[in-house]
Design a protein around this motif. Structure first.
Motif, PDB file in Angstrom:
ATOM      1  N   ARG A  50      14.558 -39.971  -3.770  1.00  0.00           N
ATOM      2  CA  ARG A  50      15.971 -40.342  -3.706  1.00  0.00           C
ATOM      3  C   ARG A  50      16.255 -41.336  -2.599  1.00  0.00           C
ATOM      4  NH1 ARG A  50      19.017 -34.932  -3.049  1.00  0.00           N
ATOM      5  NH2 ARG A  50      17.147 -34.580  -1.815  1.00  0.00           N
ATOM      6  N   VAL A  51      15.574 -41.165  -1.484  1.00  0.00           N
ATOM      7  CA  VAL A  51      15.861 -42.041  -0.360  1.00  0.00           C
ATOM      8  C   VAL A  51      14.563 -42.605   0.175  1.00  0.00           C
ATOM      9  CG1 VAL A  51      17.907 -40.708   0.217  1.00  0.00           C
ATOM     10  CG2 VAL A  51      15.773 -40.211   1.377  1.00  0.00           C
ATOM     11  N   GLU A  52      14.678 -43.736   0.855  1.00  0.00           N
ATOM     12  CA  GLU A  52      13.504 -44.366   1.441  1.00  0.00           C
ATOM     13  C   GLU A  52      13.108 -43.653   2.718  1.00  0.00           C
ATOM     14  OE1 GLU A  52      11.571 -46.674   0.245  1.00  0.00           O
ATOM     15  OE2 GLU A  52      12.880 -46.585  -1.519  1.00  0.00           O
ATOM     16  N   GLY A  53      14.117 -43.268   3.481  1.00  0.00           N
ATOM     17  CA  GLY A  53      13.900 -42.801   4.844  1.00  0.00           C
ATOM     18  C   GLY A  53      12.907 -41.669   4.908  1.00  0.00           C
ATOM     19  N   GLN A  54      13.054 -40.699   4.073  1.00  0.00           N
ATOM     20  CA  GLN A  54      12.118 -39.603   4.060  1.00  0.00           C
ATOM     21  C   GLN A  54      12.556 -38.601   3.023  1.00  0.00           C
ATOM     22  OE1 GLN A  54      10.810 -37.480   7.715  1.00  0.00           O
ATOM     23  NE2 GLN A  54      12.014 -35.890   6.756  1.00  0.00           N
ATOM     24  N   ASP A  55      11.715 -38.376   2.068  1.00  0.00           N
ATOM     25  CA  ASP A  55      12.030 -37.386   1.053  1.00  0.00           C
ATOM     26  C   ASP A  55      10.750 -37.018   0.341  1.00  0.00           C
ATOM     27  OD1 ASP A  55      13.558 -35.689  -0.421  1.00  0.00           O
ATOM     28  OD2 ASP A  55      14.571 -37.220  -1.605  1.00  0.00           O
TER      29      ASP A  55
ATOM     30  N   ARG B  67      16.137 -32.769  -7.063  1.00  0.00           N
ATOM     31  CA  ARG B  67      15.721 -34.160  -6.877  1.00  0.00           C
ATOM     32  C   ARG B  67      15.816 -35.051  -8.099  1.00  0.00           C
ATOM     33  NH1 ARG B  67      12.964 -31.419  -3.046  1.00  0.00           N
ATOM     34  NH2 ARG B  67      13.258 -32.298  -0.977  1.00  0.00           N
TER      35      ARG B  67
ATOM     36  N   TYR C 119      15.576 -37.789 -16.535  1.00  0.00           N
ATOM     37  CA  TYR C 119      15.320 -38.904 -15.635  1.00  0.00           C
ATOM     38  C   TYR C 119      13.819 -39.030 -15.354  1.00  0.00           C
ATOM     39  CZ  TYR C 119      15.266 -41.638 -11.318  1.00  0.00           C
ATOM     40  OH  TYR C 119      14.997 -42.585 -10.365  1.00  0.00           O
TER      41      TYR C 119
ATOM     42  N   GLY D 146      16.171 -46.820 -11.614  1.00  0.00           N
ATOM     43  CA  GLY D 146      17.519 -46.483 -11.160  1.00  0.00           C
ATOM     44  C   GLY D 146      17.673 -46.528  -9.650  1.00  0.00           C
ATOM     45  N   LYS D 147      16.641 -46.950  -8.965  1.00  0.00           N
ATOM     46  CA  LYS D 147      16.747 -46.958  -7.501  1.00  0.00           C
ATOM     47  C   LYS D 147      17.582 -48.133  -7.005  1.00  0.00           C
ATOM     48  CE  LYS D 147      14.263 -45.378  -4.379  1.00  0.00           C
ATOM     49  NZ  LYS D 147      13.318 -44.804  -3.420  1.00  0.00           N
TER      50      LYS D 147
ATOM     51  N   MET E 276      23.993 -40.980  -1.957  1.00  0.00           N
ATOM     52  CA  MET E 276      23.048 -39.856  -1.888  1.00  0.00           C
ATOM     53  C   MET E 276      23.591 -38.525  -1.396  1.00  0.00           C
ATOM     54  SD  MET E 276      20.693 -41.272   1.226  1.00  0.00           S
ATOM     55  CE  MET E 276      20.613 -42.974   0.778  1.00  0.00           C
TER      56      MET E 276
ATOM     57  N   ASN F  33      16.361 -31.353   4.706  1.00  0.00           N
ATOM     58  CA  ASN F  33      15.255 -31.621   3.783  1.00  0.00           C
ATOM     59  C   ASN F  33      15.775 -31.770   2.360  1.00  0.00           C
ATOM     60  OD1 ASN F  33      15.950 -28.928   3.690  1.00  0.00           O
ATOM     61  ND2 ASN F  33      13.899 -28.219   3.201  1.00  0.00           N
TER      62      ASN F  33
ATOM     63  N   LYS G 270      20.482 -35.058   1.749  1.00  0.00           N
ATOM     64  CA  LYS G 270      19.949 -36.340   2.200  1.00  0.00           C
ATOM     65  C   LYS G 270      21.032 -37.252   2.752  1.00  0.00           C
ATOM     66  CE  LYS G 270      15.786 -35.616   1.746  1.00  0.00           C
ATOM     67  NZ  LYS G 270      14.948 -35.678   2.949  1.00  0.00           N
TER      68      LYS G 270
ATOM     69  N   ARG H  29      18.786 -42.899   6.216  1.00  0.00           N
ATOM     70  CA  ARG H  29      18.048 -43.156   7.448  1.00  0.00           C
ATOM     71  C   ARG H  29      17.867 -44.655   7.593  1.00  0.00           C
ATOM     72  NH1 ARG H  29      14.147 -38.719   9.043  1.00  0.00           N
ATOM     73  NH2 ARG H  29      15.169 -36.900   8.202  1.00  0.00           N
TER      74      ARG H  29
ATOM     75  N   ALA I 134      15.456 -46.551   7.254  1.00  0.00           N
ATOM     76  CA  ALA I 134      14.712 -47.210   6.177  1.00  0.00           C
ATOM     77  C   ALA I 134      15.550 -47.412   4.923  1.00  0.00           C
ATOM     78  CB  ALA I 134      13.466 -46.395   5.834  1.00  0.00           C
ATOM     79  N   ASP I 135      16.642 -46.677   4.791  1.00  0.00           N
ATOM     80  CA  ASP I 135      17.499 -46.831   3.614  1.00  0.00           C
ATOM     81  C   ASP I 135      18.552 -47.904   3.812  1.00  0.00           C
ATOM     82  OD1 ASP I 135      16.566 -44.540   1.960  1.00  0.00           O
ATOM     83  OD2 ASP I 135      17.151 -43.431   3.751  1.00  0.00           O
TER      84      ASP I 135
END
Ligand SMILES: Cc1cc2nc3c(=O)[nH]c(=O)nc-3n(C[C@H](O)[C@H](O)[C@H](O)COP(=O)(O)OP(=O)(O)OC[C@H]3O[C@@H](n4cnc5c(N)ncnc54)[C@H](O)[C@@H]3O)c2cc1C
Lengths: 292, 765
Positions: A187-192, A263, A268, B638-639, B677, B693, B696, B699, B701-702
């Motif tokens: 879902r996210v780049e940062g950390q998942d 998630r 999907y 879809g990102k 998100m 966790n 979300k 961060r 990086a996003d």
């Protein structure tokens, strides 16, 4: 806060570690601790003994021997990510390491812990499956090797016997012409963690008849899985738009991801995995003709 | 208009201690003999309490006490507007975060372990989880004794706007757009979870320290639960790790419960929340259901009919205030002649909702700014053009009948600057609109959103603030204002304002650590009112001090009081060779038995509101903002990849530029989280994701490159000239993203966060 009390032990040999594991029914191996400590904090596991394996010589080594790459169980994801030779021979593993967690977690988290943790979406899952890795374990009856596709039984459950723990992962080298890749969606780049992921390997990409295709999928089943039916469908065959469409519909017919995942919906995941497969095959240059 | 120089250096009074880790937050504090309290929850969502069994927990080693509602000497129920919050549940469980008991032990570990031994006997009741169901006649009641407009129901409030005649106006329209929008629960995600430390003091006062945004609100909760007088409770400030509006009710409740334990045991008690408890119990941003009908005539928004349903959850908190702002701002920064708006807050058995940065505007902006784009497309004109045709300008009348003529209406400025900086219109032409380049799966889109925002509380509540300035014998200065430092830099802003007024260096001024026993209640640190209200009081106090100094020193400086000048860290007479240092000045004043001390009050200029018609001068001044984004959407996965976020905000006068930029960047980041998100997932009344966790937030990086444009138009009604930036910065990015995603994919998403579908999803069964 970790609510249960425990003894911390740090053996320096395989024998000692195995003995401790066997003697203490309620004990846990500690590697990087990035899974274990979280579960202890959540009260899901309450080991009386925590057995740190990081003091055991050999578990930190990366070696290349007899046509195989051997990763010690305590090798961290950072070291995998930064190893140029791994990137050359096992790009799917390197790509997985780049997706893994974030900088600080990669510095602690180990490959052995990732395997032992047996998460359906674990980063090591699909790459190790396509490379036919062997997991080397040590236990009361000495060392044995388990093919990777027999290691995981269910989320959080492995095929390790009492007193056994992972010491190494051994991966056979493939001819230089072999292509492999890993893609994950989160879902996210940062950390998942992965919403879903796919690894693909193709040997003899240039000779259609001799082609072997391997495909592994993560986070769509109880354990990371090989898509055997798809593999035999694609192997030895020219791949075109129609073949791809078959693969996509195969995903729809054969995958049953958990609907309750936070998630991503099953729908999907199925579509995206098909798209990622197409993407990888196109990148490998094995797609004949344009897609419909 | 002035586009401000944004390259200025930061100054913070607390930077060193925070960067080096020396700053002590509540949980860092330790007091001799301190015990630890933890909350006990139940698995219920809605249930009638039969009994709470505490015996087993009481006999757990180290446990000092297990406290239930029956042990409360004061009031069991309290709240900011309605006294509906059972500080410990007594008759019923109304949501899954209700606390049924607190366990106090010598060690926190013991308290946590013993908490599991408390047993609840309860009769489960069917939970009421759908706010629209809760609105219906005959719905079960979340609070049986709650009466609204003469009848028992779940409605917490109903705000209205009745402007013109919408039904007639819709008939005149060229077309009417009707849409339904849904927004989600989000968590504030402050770095520091709730914590309180309460010490029964030798003088009979209960001393409270904690992580909170409003010490006076905490004092009220503490006094209520103890049955004490306000003067018997002293709430002292310690470093706070962020609030975003989220450190009011729950933060105060945590302190109140710790105080209760401290009182019962007569010993210091600390209560610090785990992240999971904080997620479970603390209030969230209201999810809204918005039914919107917008009518367009001759390229103008001619009429709007809006129905807003805000889920207040189990308790009211500040729902009537949050939804009031939504009502006032329900048409965005546009002139609309005919408006009919009904806004309801409604009780359910969900987690309760309250103040959060934005306070009722992010939800509405998500709807309005998409509708405006939809309307423009239907008209076949650019969304830029359409906004220009409709937006508020100098002298415009708002939908509540307020004429905007007391300050500079800078909407066109923020808009133009954003368009220019982004080269927006040429980018708009490049949007993919669902068609990718042959060689790429990335769909490109850009989008923007505009807003205006009433500053401070407006007609929502009493609005005034005070400050104290106190010069010491050596010439050093103690300053204090009744606004709280939550980490945003309020104290630094006040020091900068005072130093500016007095012509001193910032080093001369120390901010006095605040306590509720030092200074009168100045209202809560919300509504982006810190700088405008607290700063206003600081200006008033420093001007009063200067007046006193001038009166006392004019003889020594051989001039009239009016000739005295304050600069260069000194006090000057008529010429630059005649001056006193501050130390000399204080000495001179002491000789005259004068005290260099001043108290200043800033009272917000008058506002008005008619509950029946929704007419009035809702806020005494307004700010204006525009945010835009460029992004790509991968049509295969879809990102969304954010490429650039740009904001222009008018802030009145800029006091501490780097802090303004920080607010803008952080606001855009939080807004991106809201759009893409963040979502507190609730299943059958139980929150599923109670830590980061699974919950979300964006961060580094996003996030993409961000640019901020700051426009200064000093406000004549603000003594410091400053207005605010905290919330304006957080209310625009989600709709900008929704518009950009539409421009990229050709698909509109009416719910936040956007759940982008991939090609063939939903039709490939
Ligand atoms: C913030 C964060 C982000 C994360 N992101 C990702 C991600 O992107 N992808 C991903 O796959 N995972 C992720 N994880 C999960 C975790 O980091 C990995 O599974 C990691 O590889 C575990 O390794 P470790 O060394 O930390 O294991 P530990 O926590 O030490 O151990 C995990 C489990 O395996 C057992 N164990 C450890 N080593 C051995 C061994 N040699 N033999 C037998 N049993 C053993 C332990 O007893 C324990 O049960 C994340 C975790 C965190 C906290």
């Amino acid at each position: 806060m970790i609510m249960s009390s425990f003894d911390y032990l740090k053996p320096s040999s395989l024998e000692e570690a195995s003995k401790l594991l066997l003697e203490n029914k309620n004990s846990r191996i500690l590697a990087g601790g990035t899974d274990l400590l979280i579960r202890m904090r959540g009260g899901e596991v309450k080991p009386e003994k925590v057995i740190d394996i990081k003091n055991i010589a050999g578990l930190h080594e990366i070696t290349w021997e007899d046509g195989r790459l051997v990763l010690g169980a305590a090798v961290t994801w950072t070291r995998i990510k930064e190893d140029a030779k791994i990137a050359e021979h096992f790009p799917a593993l390197t790509q997985a390491s780049a997706e893994f967690g974030c900088y600080d977690v990669r510095n602690r988290a180990t490959i052995g812990g990732n395997i032992a943790n047996a998460a359906p979406g674990s980063e090591c899952g699909s790459p190790l499956l396509i490379y036919n890795a062997d997991v080397i374990v040590y236990g009361p009856s000495g060392e044995r090797s388990i093919p990777i596709d027999q290691v995981w039984l269910a989320p959080g459950r492995t095929n390790l016997a009492e007193g056994e723990f992972i010491t190494k992962v051994s991966i056979p080298l493939y001819p230089a012409s072999t292509k492999s890749a890993y893609r994950r969606i989160s879902r996210v780049e940062g950390q998942d963690l992965a919403t879903c992921a796919i690894a693909v390997m193709i040997s003899n990409p240039e000779e259609i008849a001799a082609r072997e295709v391997r495909i592994a999928l993560s986070a769509v089943s109880k354990t990371p899985m090989r898509a055997a039916e798809l593999e035999s469908f694609l192997s030895g065959k020219a791949i075109d738009g129609e073949t791809i469409n078959f693969c996509k519909s195969w995903m729809h017919r054969n995958l049953y991801p958990r609907a309750s995942s936070l998630r991503g919906t099953p729908e999907y995941k199925k579509i995206v995995l098909g798209n990622l497969l197409e993407d990888i095959l196109r990148e490998f240059g094995v797609l004949a003709g344009e897609l419909i | 208009m002035k586009q401000a120089e944004t390259g200025k250096k930061a100054w913070r009074n607390d930077a060193y201690s925070k960067v080096t880790g020396q700053a002590e937050y509540c949980d860092d504090l330790k007091v001799h003999g301190m015990a630890h309290a933890v909350p006990v929850y139940s698995s219920e969502v809605h249930a009638e309490i039969i009994s709470i069994e505490t015996e087993e927990a009481r006999s757990f080693p180290g446990v000092l006490s297990v406290i239930t509602a029956g042990d409360i000497p004061g009031e069991i129920r309290y709240g900011q507007i309605y006294k509906d919050y059972h500080m410990l549940a007594d008759d019923r469980i109304r949501f899954n975060g209700d606390v049924i008991a607190i366990v106090v032990a010598q060690k926190r570990e013991q308290a946590v372990a013993a908490a599991k031994l408390v047993r609840l006997n309860a009769k489960p009741l069917p939970p009421l989880l759908d706010p629209e169901e809760a609105l219906k006649d005959g719905a079960s009641l979340v609070h049986e004794d709650h009466i609204f407009e003469g009848k028992s129901c779940n409605i917490t409030n109903h705000h209205k706007i009745r402007r013109g005649n919408v039904s007639a106006a819709f008939k005149e329209c060229d077309f009417v757009i009707e849409r339904k929008f849904n927004t989600q629960y989000i968590e504030h995600s402050y770095l520091e979870p709730e914590s309180g430390l309460c010490i029964p003091r030798y003088d009979g006062v209960m001393e409270v320290m904690g992580s909170m945004q409003h010490p006076f609100s905490t004092r009220r909760f503490v006094a209520a639960i103890l049955g004490a007088k306000l003067s018997d409770v002293e709430v002292r400030s310690v470093a706070v790790g962020g609030g975003f509006g989220g450190k009011d009710d729950t933060a105060a409740l945590v302190c109140a419960r710790a105080a209760l334990a401290a009182k019962i045991l007569n010993k210091p008690v600390k209560m610090t929340y785990d992240r999971e408890w904080s997620f479970r119990e603390s209030y969230k941003r209201h999810p809204y259901i918005i039914y919107y009908k917008m009518g367009i005539k001759n390229g103008k928004i001619h009429a709007a009919e809006v129905k807003i349903i805000a889920d207040s959850g189990a308790y009211c908190s500040v729902t009537p205030w949050v939804t009031w702002r939504s009502t006032v701002q329900c048409c965005g920064p546009y002139e609309v002649e005919h408006v009919h708006c009904d806004t309801y807050g409604v009780y359910t058995n969900n987690v309760f909702t309250g103040a959060m940065r934005g306070f009722g505007s992010p939800q509405l902006n998500f709807a309005i700014e998409q509708l405006v784009d939809i309307a423009a497309e239907k008209l076949g004109i650019s969304p830029v053009e359409f906004r220009k045709q409709n937006m508020l300008r100098q002298g415009s009348t708002t939908i509540t009948g307020q004429v905007l003529d007391t300050h500079t209406v800078s909407l066109d400025q923020v808009f133009e600057e954003t368009l220019k900086r982004m080269d927006y219109e040429s980018k708009l032409a490049k949007c993919s609109r669902g068609r990718a380049d042959e060689n790429s799966d990335e769909l490109y889109g850009t989008g923007l959103a505009l807003s205006y925002r009433g500053m401070s509380l407006g007609a929502e509540g009493m609005d005034f603030n005070s400050a104290i300035i106190n010069v010491q014998p050596d010439g050093s200065i103690l300053l204090e204002a009744a606004i709280h430092e939550n980490g945003q830099g309020a104290e630094s802003a006040f020091i900068l304002i005072a130093a500016g007024e007095l012509g001193t260096s910032v080093d001369r001024i120390r901010y006095r650590q605040p306590s509720t026993s030092n200074i009168p209640d100045g209202g809560t640190t919300v509504a982006s009112r810190g700088t405008i209200m607290g700063g206003g009081a600081v200006v008033t106090a420093t001007r009063e001090l200067k007046r006193k100094l001038a009166m006392a020193l004019c003889c020594r400086l051989s001039c009239n009081p009016g000739d005295i000048r304050f600069f260069n860290d000194r006090i000057y007479g008529k010429t630059d060779d005649v001056f006193l240092t501050y130390e000399q000045a204080v000495h001179e004043m002491y000789l005259q038995q004068e005290i260099p001390y001043a108290f200043g009050v800033f009272k917000a200029p008058k506002v008005s509101w008619d509950e029946e018609t929704g007419k009035g001068n809702a806020y005494f001044t307004w700010v204006y903002g525009c945010q835009a984004v460029e992004l790509t959407v991968n049509r295969k996965t879809g990102k969304v990849k954010l490429l650039n976020m740009t904001a222009a905000h008018e802030v009145g006068r800029a006091i501490n530029m780097p802090m303004i930029l920080g607010q803008i960047y952080g606001g855009m980041a939080m807004g991106a989280g809201y759009g893409l998100m963040e979502e507190v997932k609730v299943k059958d009344g139980i929150i599923q994701n109670t830590n980061f966790n699974t919950y979300k937030i964006p961060r580094a990086a996003d996030l993409p490159e961000m640019q901020a444009i700051v426009i200064e138009n000093g406000d004549p009604l603000s003594p410091s000239g400053a207005k605010g930036i905290g919330e304006p910065a957080n209310e625009l990015m989600a709709p900008a993203i929704a518009n950009a995603v539409y421009n990229a994919t050709g698909i509109r998403y009416y719910s936040s966060p956007l759940k982008i579908t991939v090609e063939n999803e939903n039709n490939n069964k």
